[in-house]
Motif scaffolding. Structure first.
Motif, PDB file in Angstrom:
ATOM      1  N   TRP A   7      25.952  28.784  65.032  1.00 15.30           N
ATOM      2  CA  TRP A   7      24.178  28.726  64.424  1.00 15.30           C
ATOM      3  C   TRP A   7      23.969  29.761  63.807  1.00 15.30           C
ATOM      4  O   TRP A   7      22.549  29.261  63.397  1.00 15.30           O
ATOM      5  N   ALA A   8      24.827  31.106  63.292  1.00 16.76           N
ATOM      6  CA  ALA A   8      24.494  31.255  61.924  1.00 16.76           C
ATOM      7  C   ALA A   8      23.688  30.027  60.796  1.00 16.76           C
ATOM      8  O   ALA A   8      22.991  30.553  60.366  1.00 16.76           O
ATOM      9  N   GLU A   9      24.641  29.301  60.238  1.00 15.76           N
ATOM     10  CA  GLU A   9      23.524  28.390  59.845  1.00 15.76           C
ATOM     11  C   GLU A   9      23.134  27.527  60.236  1.00 15.76           C
ATOM     12  O   GLU A   9      21.659  26.915  58.987  1.00 15.76           O
ATOM     13  N   TYR A  11      20.689  28.296  62.187  1.00 18.00           N
ATOM     14  CA  TYR A  11      19.356  29.183  62.420  1.00 18.00           C
ATOM     15  C   TYR A  11      18.763  29.986  60.979  1.00 18.00           C
ATOM     16  O   TYR A  11      18.364  30.503  61.409  1.00 18.00           O
ATOM     17  N   ARG A  12      19.516  29.313  59.863  1.00 18.07           N
ATOM     18  CA  ARG A  12      19.564  30.072  58.245  1.00 18.07           C
ATOM     19  C   ARG A  12      17.960  30.252  57.781  1.00 18.07           C
ATOM     20  O   ARG A  12      17.521  29.180  58.526  1.00 18.07           O
ATOM     21  N   PRO A  13      17.276  30.804  58.548  1.00 21.29           N
ATOM     22  CA  PRO A  13      15.825  31.207  58.103  1.00 21.29           C
ATOM     23  C   PRO A  13      15.028  29.933  56.827  1.00 21.29           C
ATOM     24  O   PRO A  13      16.026  29.917  55.811  1.00 21.29           O
ATOM     25  N   ILE A  19      12.295  36.255  58.069  1.00 23.08           N
ATOM     26  CA  ILE A  19      13.662  36.624  57.606  1.00 23.08           C
ATOM     27  C   ILE A  19      13.253  37.850  58.221  1.00 23.08           C
ATOM     28  O   ILE A  19      12.138  38.779  58.547  1.00 23.08           O
ATOM     29  N   VAL A  20      14.291  38.329  58.843  1.00 23.48           N
ATOM     30  CA  VAL A  20      13.850  40.019  60.063  1.00 23.48           C
ATOM     31  C   VAL A  20      14.583  40.999  59.074  1.00 23.48           C
ATOM     32  O   VAL A  20      15.034  40.881  59.196  1.00 23.48           O
ATOM     33  N   GLY A  21      13.800  42.128  59.549  1.00 24.75           N
ATOM     34  CA  GLY A  21      13.534  43.383  58.919  1.00 24.75           C
ATOM     35  C   GLY A  21      13.406  42.633  57.249  1.00 24.75           C
ATOM     36  O   GLY A  21      13.092  42.460  56.919  1.00 24.75           O
ATOM     37  N   ALA A  52      27.154  42.894  54.541  1.00 27.84           N
ATOM     38  CA  ALA A  52      27.858  42.073  54.681  1.00 27.84           C
ATOM     39  C   ALA A  52      26.524  41.381  55.894  1.00 27.84           C
ATOM     40  O   ALA A  52      25.910  42.214  56.886  1.00 27.84           O
ATOM     41  N   GLY A  53      25.784  39.925  55.776  1.00 27.34           N
ATOM     42  CA  GLY A  53      24.927  39.141  56.464  1.00 27.34           C
ATOM     43  C   GLY A  53      23.949  40.107  57.926  1.00 27.34           C
ATOM     44  O   GLY A  53      22.801  40.283  58.164  1.00 27.34           O
ATOM     45  N   VAL A  54      23.373  40.468  56.489  1.00 27.96           N
ATOM     46  CA  VAL A  54      21.751  40.848  56.459  1.00 27.96           C
ATOM     47  C   VAL A  54      20.321  39.917  56.364  1.00 27.96           C
ATOM     48  O   VAL A  54      19.686  40.715  55.751  1.00 27.96           O
ATOM     49  N   GLY A  55      21.019  39.133  55.599  1.00 25.68           N
ATOM     50  CA  GLY A  55      19.948  37.851  55.481  1.00 25.68           C
ATOM     51  C   GLY A  55      19.785  38.007  53.346  1.00 25.68           C
ATOM     52  O   GLY A  55      19.020  37.307  52.937  1.00 25.68           O
ATOM     53  N   LYS A  56      20.303  38.422  52.874  1.00 26.73           N
ATOM     54  CA  LYS A  56      20.638  38.270  51.567  1.00 26.73           C
ATOM     55  C   LYS A  56      20.356  37.102  50.706  1.00 26.73           C
ATOM     56  O   LYS A  56      19.319  36.519  50.203  1.00 26.73           O
ATOM     57  N   THR A  57      21.640  35.885  50.658  1.00 30.80           N
ATOM     58  CA  THR A  57      21.198  34.713  50.511  1.00 30.80           C
ATOM     59  C   THR A  57      20.176  34.359  51.377  1.00 30.80           C
ATOM     60  O   THR A  57      19.724  33.697  50.814  1.00 30.80           O
ATOM     61  N   SER A  58      19.950  34.333  52.580  1.00 33.75           N
ATOM     62  CA  SER A  58      18.788  33.910  53.208  1.00 33.75           C
ATOM     63  C   SER A  58      17.790  33.382  52.231  1.00 33.75           C
ATOM     64  O   SER A  58      17.275  32.509  52.173  1.00 33.75           O
ATOM     65  N   THR A  59      17.470  35.658  51.847  1.00 32.22           N
ATOM     66  CA  THR A  59      16.148  35.383  51.373  1.00 32.22           C
ATOM     67  C   THR A  59      16.068  34.655  50.122  1.00 32.22           C
ATOM     68  O   THR A  59      14.971  34.896  49.599  1.00 32.22           O
ATOM     69  N   VAL A 140      24.094  40.579  45.590  1.00 26.70           N
ATOM     70  CA  VAL A 140      26.561  41.701  45.566  1.00 26.70           C
ATOM     71  C   VAL A 140      25.971  42.643  47.147  1.00 26.70           C
ATOM     72  O   VAL A 140      25.214  43.076  47.740  1.00 26.70           O
ATOM     73  N   ASN A 141      27.230  43.200  47.510  1.00 28.23           N
ATOM     74  CA  ASN A 141      27.446  44.086  48.474  1.00 28.23           C
ATOM     75  C   ASN A 141      27.477  45.632  48.179  1.00 28.23           C
ATOM     76  O   ASN A 141      27.136  46.312  47.959  1.00 28.23           O
ATOM     77  N   ASP A 142      28.300  45.469  46.961  1.00 27.89           N
ATOM     78  CA  ASP A 142      28.493  46.836  45.828  1.00 27.89           C
ATOM     79  C   ASP A 142      27.657  46.343  44.591  1.00 27.89           C
ATOM     80  O   ASP A 142      27.994  45.803  43.747  1.00 27.89           O
ATOM     81  N   ASP A 197      24.427  43.551  61.648  1.00 26.24           N
ATOM     82  CA  ASP A 197      24.752  42.385  60.614  1.00 26.24           C
ATOM     83  C   ASP A 197      24.205  41.225  61.859  1.00 26.24           C
ATOM     84  O   ASP A 197      24.769  40.869  62.851  1.00 26.24           O
ATOM     85  N   LEU A 198      22.844  40.906  61.114  1.00 28.81           N
ATOM     86  CA  LEU A 198      22.073  39.977  62.002  1.00 28.81           C
ATOM     87  C   LEU A 198      23.307  38.536  62.683  1.00 28.81           C
ATOM     88  O   LEU A 198      23.782  37.416  62.773  1.00 28.81           O
ATOM     89  N   ARG A 199      24.161  38.030  61.368  1.00 35.05           N
ATOM     90  CA  ARG A 199      25.008  37.078  61.571  1.00 35.05           C
ATOM     91  C   ARG A 199      26.080  37.015  62.777  1.00 35.05           C
ATOM     92  O   ARG A 199      25.887  36.367  63.268  1.00 35.05           O
ATOM     93  N   SER A 200      26.779  38.370  62.318  1.00 41.74           N
ATOM     94  CA  SER A 200      27.791  38.885  63.624  1.00 41.74           C
ATOM     95  C   SER A 200      27.011  38.658  64.591  1.00 41.74           C
ATOM     96  O   SER A 200      27.798  38.528  66.262  1.00 41.74           O
TER      97      SER A 200
END
Ligand SMILES: Nc1ncnc2c1ncn2[C@@H]1O[C@H](COP(=O)(O)OP(=O)(O)OP(=O)(O)O)[C@@H](O)[C@H]1O
Length: 634
Positions: A7-9, A11-13, A19-21, A52-59, A140-142, A197-200
């Motif tokens: 579902w995460a895929e 419903y990818r924005p 984008i949420v938040g 991770a999972g906060v929407g960076k790639t989606s954005t 990046v995460n870090d 983490d919205l993906r989780s």
């Protein structure tokens, strides 16, 4: 078998609106993107940084969609060597699209460019960002996983955890689309469990809803995946109570290995047990348990027996909990391990230092290691005078941060800023003046220079050497066949020049001629002056570069060593012997008529036409130097 779509895929924005938040981050990103419309903005790349999972790639993809940009993406599953990055991202960055639109280049997990395969990748990225005609996005995460140079070149945009109240409407939408009746409490529970983490959260929802049409809060607690414990809650459990069982359970729910957890306890134990008129005995007892836990961690590493993690966990968690003799109420702000922070700082300082060393290395034709160990001080001194500092900064292409580091300052003072700005002007002017070859070509052409007797190799060899070195990371660069006298390409004082020579001789070695016919390295007393050039030009096949350690004692004939029997102390660091030299034995080397193409250029060297030996040494040069063997060929 039916294929389960995540579902995460699903419903990818698709657009930025979905984008949420992270509203500020999204707004900043759009502003940056809009700067690309009239031309090229000052910051040609952005770094999207966050957990991770906060929407960076989606954005990133949603932005490209909204702007009508094409997307080229290189993610962690692709092999990202410097070569691949340059080929894919570099060519995409330097070319315009067919219809003149923009092309967004996304480098996902750009902080994970490490390991042998990704060597040189960071430098390639920095190079591409500097000259790109297309927008670039690093995810990046870090952010400390990137080099300071890259960070300097980019605009940083931070993404934070998605708040649970923002997640609720997104999760409700998913339920509606999937035809699931989900109670508000259940949704709330899933959102809170996800820890930002919205993906989780979407994955949890999918797992809980599988095989159900109605979802209640009870279903969540039994069917959801292991809920991540918050490290701060676990710290509280350990330090505020003496219930070992609960503390252990909480620690097991954590997404941390015992190797990481011990650092958290180690960091916070003294802070906690020193509060409220703390007891030193409690701290001592706590560290006693930690040290035993550490013993087990060491054994796990040594024997690869992860079963012993349980003893380590028990000792660190229960030990820290029961070592207190009194309660410690009151709020304590638990800290992440300072060791990690320090390591992060050290790493970024180290990256900065290595970047500079590699620039100095390129400039002086030395290895990065040599530059780091021996030339830093020298270049740093050359930054003392304002005019020479500007020139050095321009020649090396130093970034502001690098200039600050090399000049030994702690911050960008007005003077340093001025030097940097003037160097940038100089660079811009230089780019416009293509005929100013000397400026842009810091090393003088080897053919055109009259080499000192200790510096001789042909330029073809040098080109081959350079191109092979460039494919490697600069650390593995060697000085084989390199420029044996440092020539900085700009005027330096005789004292400085002397200093360079001294620094070379002191630190790594001296340059001595190598004789091919005898297969020996000549001792340092054997200089070109002492060579009978008329008789032995053919013999003098190349130049060997040996460390001082090799020259110990008197250079007697019995000190001469053949290449095939190099001593152990003969470190490849200081005397990089090409790998293929191993396959060359002294017999091969001592072939009397082996043509050579690397001979010292000596002032007024006699080149008598009538001299058969001199002619013999010239002849192969004309027939084809490619077939000739020199020390550098091996
Ligand atoms: N802010 C968000 N808005 C909407 N959906 C999101 C958001 N964050 C995550 N998601 C959902 O999670 C999935 C994964 O998100 P995404 O890949 O963008 O996260 P990420 O931050 O790039 O993670 P990672 O750092 O692991 O790559 C998306 O497909 C989407 O369904």
């Amino acid at each position: 078998m039916t294929l389960v779509i995540e579902w995460a895929e699903k419903y990818r924005p698709q657009t930025l609106k979905e984008i949420v938040g992270n509203k500020k981050a999204v707004k900043d990103l759009r502003t940056w993107a809009e700067k690309w419309l009239p031309g090229i903005p000052e910051k040609r790349a952005v770094i999207l940084q966050g957990p991770a999972g906060v929407g960076k790639t989606s954005t990133a993809h949603a932005l490209a969609h909204d702007m009508g940009w094409e997307v080229i993406e290189l993610n962690a599953s692709d092999q990202r060597t410097a070569g691949v990055i340059e080929k894919v991202a570099g060519s995409a960055a330097s070319m315009n699209t067919l219809f003149g639109g923009k092309r967004l280049i996304i480098l996902d997990e750009a902080d994970n460019l490490h390991g042998t395969a990704d060597r040189g990748g960071m430098r390639a990225i920095a190079g591409i960002i500097k000259s790109t005609l297309q927008p670039i996005m690093l995810i990046v995460n870090d952010v400390y996983g990137l080099t300071p140079t890259i960070r300097n070149l980019c605009q940083e945009i931070k993404f934070g955890s998605v708040q649970s109240r923002s997640m609720v409407p997104a999760l409700k939408k998913v339920c509606e689309s999937e035809g699931i009746l989900c109670s508000p409490d259940a949704i709330q529970q899933i959102a809170e469990n996800a820890g930002g983490d919205l993906r989780s959260a979407i994955n949890d929802l999918q797992a809980a809803a599988s095989g159900r049409e109605v979802l209640e809060v009870e279903d969540i607690s039994t069917s959801s995946r292991d809920v991540k414990e918050n490290i701060f809650k676990v710290m509280q459990r350990i330090f505020k109570s003496t219930d070992c069982k609960k503390a252990l359970e909480a620690a097991r729910g954590l997404d941390e290995s015992p190797e990481d957890l011990i650092h958290w306890i180690d960091e916070n134990l003294p802070a906690q047990y020193a509060s409220n008129d703390g007891d030193l005995g409690d701290i001592r007892a706590g560290f006693g348990y930690l040290s035993r836990a550490d013993l087990y961690l060491g054994r796990v590493k040594k024997r690869q027996n992860y079963g012993m993690w349980r003893y380590a966990s028990m000792l660190m968690v229960c030990g820290a909990a029961i070592s207190k003799t009194k309660p410690y109420p009151g709020f304590i702000k638990y800290q992440s391990p300072s060791l990690w922070r320090r390591m992060g700082q050290i790493r970024s300082r180290r990256d900065l230092r290595d970047n500079i060393a590699s620039k100095i290395g390129e400039h002086s034709f030395e290895s990065m290691r040599y530059s780091r160990n021996n030339l830093f001080e020298l270049y740093s001194r050359m930054l003392k005078g304002e005019e020479s500092a500007i020139e050095i900064t321009a020649r090396l292409g130093l970034e502001l941060e690098e200039l600050i580091y090399l000049s030994g300052s702690t911050k960008a003072s007005k003077k340093i800023q001025k030097i940097y700005d003037r160097a940038q002007e100089l660079l811009l002017e230089g780019k416009g003046q293509s005929n100013d070859a000397e400026f842009w070509n810091p090393s003088p052409s080897i053919e055109n220079k009259e080499m000192p007797s200790d510096c001789a190799f042909n330029t073809a060899d040098e080109k081959t050497r350079k191109s092979s070195e460039e494919s490697d990371e600069s650390d593995s660069k060697t000085s084989q066949g390199g420029q044996k006298t440092l020539n900085f390409g700009f005027a330096i004082s005789p004292e400085t020049s002397q200093e360079i020579t001294n620094s070379r001789n002191k630190n790594s070695g001296a340059i001595i001629p190598y004789s091919f016919t005898s297969g020996t390295l000549l001792p340092d007393s054997f200089t070109s002056d002492s060579l009978n050039l008329e008789k032995s030009q053919e013999e003098v096949g190349g130049i060997g570069f040996i460390p001082n350690s090799l020259k110990s004692g008197n250079p007697k004939p019995d000190n001469l060593r053949s290449v095939s029997s190099l001593p152990e102390s003969f470190e490849s660091e200081t005397f990089p012997v090409p790998e293929r030299i191993e396959s060359v034995n002294s017999t091969e080397l001592s072939k009397p008529k082996e043509p050579v193409n690397c001979k010292p250029v000596i002032k007024n060297a006699p080149d008598k036409p009538g001299n058969p030996e001199a002619e013999a040494s010239e002849a192969p040069k004309k027939t084809g130097s490619k077939t000739q063997k020199t020390l550098f060929d091996f």
